[in-house]
Scaffold this motif. Structure first.
Motif, short mmCIF file in Angstrom:
data_model
loop_
_atom_site.label_atom_id
_atom_site.label_comp_id
_atom_site.label_asym_id
_atom_site.label_seq_id
_atom_site.Cartn_x
_atom_site.Cartn_y
_atom_site.Cartn_z
N ASP A 84 103.12 85.99 131.15
CA ASP A 84 103.15 85.53 129.76
C ASP A 84 102.23 86.35 128.88
N TYR A 85 101.15 86.92 129.43
CA TYR A 85 100.22 87.69 128.62
C TYR A 85 100.74 89.08 128.30
N GLU A 86 101.92 89.43 128.81
CA GLU A 86 102.58 90.67 128.39
C GLU A 86 103.40 90.46 127.12
N VAL A 87 103.45 89.22 126.63
CA VAL A 87 104.23 88.85 125.45
C VAL A 87 103.28 88.67 124.27
N LEU A 88 103.35 89.58 123.29
CA LEU A 88 102.46 89.57 122.14
C LEU A 88 103.21 89.02 120.93
N PHE A 89 102.61 88.07 120.23
CA PHE A 89 103.20 87.58 118.99
C PHE A 89 102.97 88.60 117.88
N THR A 90 104.02 88.89 117.11
CA THR A 90 103.94 89.81 115.97
C THR A 90 104.65 89.19 114.78
N LYS A 91 104.69 89.93 113.68
CA LYS A 91 105.45 89.49 112.50
C LYS A 91 106.93 89.85 112.63
N GLY A 92 107.26 90.70 113.59
CA GLY A 92 108.64 91.12 113.74
C GLY A 92 108.71 92.47 114.43
N THR A 93 109.91 92.99 114.56
CA THR A 93 110.13 94.26 115.25
C THR A 93 109.31 95.38 114.62
N GLY A 233 107.95 87.43 115.66
CA GLY A 233 108.53 88.44 116.53
C GLY A 233 107.70 88.60 117.78
N ILE A 234 108.18 89.45 118.65
CA ILE A 234 107.54 89.66 119.95
C ILE A 234 107.49 91.16 120.24
N LEU A 235 106.36 91.59 120.75
CA LEU A 235 106.28 92.88 121.42
C LEU A 235 105.94 92.61 122.87
N TYR A 236 106.85 92.97 123.76
CA TYR A 236 106.56 92.95 125.19
C TYR A 236 106.00 94.30 125.58
N GLY A 237 104.99 94.28 126.45
CA GLY A 237 104.49 95.52 127.02
C GLY A 237 104.08 95.28 128.46
N LYS A 238 104.37 96.24 129.31
CA LYS A 238 103.89 96.13 130.69
C LYS A 238 102.36 96.04 130.70
N GLU A 239 101.85 95.18 131.57
CA GLU A 239 100.41 94.97 131.63
C GLU A 239 99.64 96.28 131.76
N ALA A 240 100.04 97.13 132.68
CA ALA A 240 99.31 98.38 132.92
C ALA A 240 99.34 99.30 131.71
#
Length: 406
Positions: A84-93, A233-240
């Motif tokens: 879940d911590y790979e999911v960042l809340f943003t304002k959008g794409t 919005g969401i920015l997903y990023g791999k943990e590493a």
């Protein structure tokens, strides 16, 4: 899928009249309408536990924190992120892409390369241009064909140790063309160590997303195009990968320890979420995910595919009409012009008088329009609540516009 009239009854705005006509809303690629459950979730937060998150020991703060972090977990499952911590809340794409572009400033060097495509929205062009200006890196653009299909064979020639990022949309907002991102990612993995960012603004509303199976490093999308509130919005990023990046914003929430001499940063995801977030919007985005899951994302996509096929068959019966990307695999969008009518907005204005909302213009994708030698198109875009009867009304409206403008 549930009965379409039952689904439509969940969207209060669909009962509105525009210019004395029943509303036909076909501008979903710009923003979708919101079901009652999303609207009620927003109101419920403000009425019952409005408080800031993560910082308070009092009950309201804990309730707000739990609700927002529960929404984060829903979004994790929605895209099948590992954590879940790979999911960042943003304002959008747009903010998600800019976050990555800013964070790469300290990583890229002169003559490093970033690869994008001809089919990108401005938000997946301009941040990389700015990054190149800051770092001296070079931007390369995958060309496309007359059908709006990317010529991805060039990747075999371009990918090298200089390639640091490949950033591609999964679905074109202007044409609806579906890009072969799985094939692109496999090429990148085989020939370089570059990171891959996928712009999912136009795919998350229509497809089941699995970022682990996709093997992308970043995946950005907007809440307001998938029945959620604007400004989410969401920015997903791999943990590493995220752990190699510096913060985008500085302020509260993202701090481990702050002194005048030195500041250290919090762990994921908070290092990239400075300041008070859009708490109500993020919680309501979780409600939008629940709504989509209840209907079934695959069911939504299948319904929209049927609408697109029906609309294309009907619209091609109109003499002197061109669909851009007609023969390409597409999702959710039909983009066209009428011969002899120089300004697409004229068609849009006539349709508006008939209560029909479509989008006209360059759709924040001017390079695509310049490729075709046009100023813009009329764009019809679909959502779960659209019907075949609405398409019939659009076809009738286009015919009327054609007679009036010739």
């Amino acid at each position: 899928m549930q009965d379409i009239q039952t689904i439509r009854s969940l969207f209060p705005i669909l009962q509105e009249k525009v210019n004395g006509q029943n509303l036909v809303y076909l501008d979903n690629a710009a923003t979708s309408q919101k079901p009652l459950v999303v609207l009620e979730t927003l109101q419920h937060y403000y009425q019952h536990f409005n408080a800031n998150v993560h910082r308070g020991i009092h009950t309201l703060s804990q309730l707000a924190t739990d609700a927002m972090e529960d929404a984060r977990k829903k979004l994790q499952r929605f895209i099948n992120a590992k954590h879940d911590y790979e999911v960042l809340f943003t304002k959008g794409t747009t903010e998600g892409i800019n976050l990555v572009a800013y964070a790469l400033t300290d990583i890229l060097c002169k003559d490093d390369e970033i690869i994008i495509s001809y089919l990108e929205h401005h938000s997946n062009i301009v941040p990389w241009q700015l990054l190149c200006q800051r770092t001296g890196a070079k931007l390369r653009v995958i060309p496309m064909t007359e059908e709006g299909v990317l010529q991805i064979d060039v990747l075999g020639e371009w990918l090298s140790e200089k390639t640091k990022l490949v950033s591609i949309n999964q679905v074109s907002n202007a044409l609806g063309v579906i890009n072969p991102i799985n094939e692109i990612i496999k090429k990148v993995r085989a020939q370089s160590n570059a990171w891959v960012l996928i712009d999912g603004a136009q795919s998350a509303p229509h497809f089941e997303i699995d970022v682990q199976a996709m093997d992308c490093d970043f995946f950005a999308f907007s809440g307001h195009k998938m029945y959620g509130p604007t400004g989410t919005g969401i920015l997903y990023g791999k943990e590493a990968v995220l752990n190699q990046l510096n913060p985008f914003h500085g302020g509260g929430e993202m701090i481990d320890r702050c002194t005048f001499e030195k500041t250290t940063y919090a762990g994921l995801p908070f290092r990239f979420e400075a300041g008070t977030p859009n708490i109500a919007g993020n919680i309501a985005l979780g409600a939008a995910v629940d709504f989509m899951n209840e209907i079934g994302v695959r069911n939504i996509g299948q319904h929209e595919s049927k609408l697109l096929d029906y609309a294309q068959r009907q619209i091609l019966e109109i003499e002197g009409l061109r669909i851009y990307g007609e023969k390409a695999a597409r999702a959710g969008v039909l983009s066209f012009n009428l011969e002899g009518i120089g300004i697409a907005s004229d068609v849009g204005m006539i349709l508006d008088k008939l209560g029909i909302a479509v989008r006209t213009g360059h759709h924040c994708a001017q390079p695509i329009m310049e490729y075709f030698g046009i100023a813009g198109t009329v764009r019809i875009s679909f959502a779960v609540y659209n019907t075949f009867e609405e398409i019939d009304r659009v076809i009738e409206g286009i015919r009327k516009a054609q007679k009036m403008l010739r």
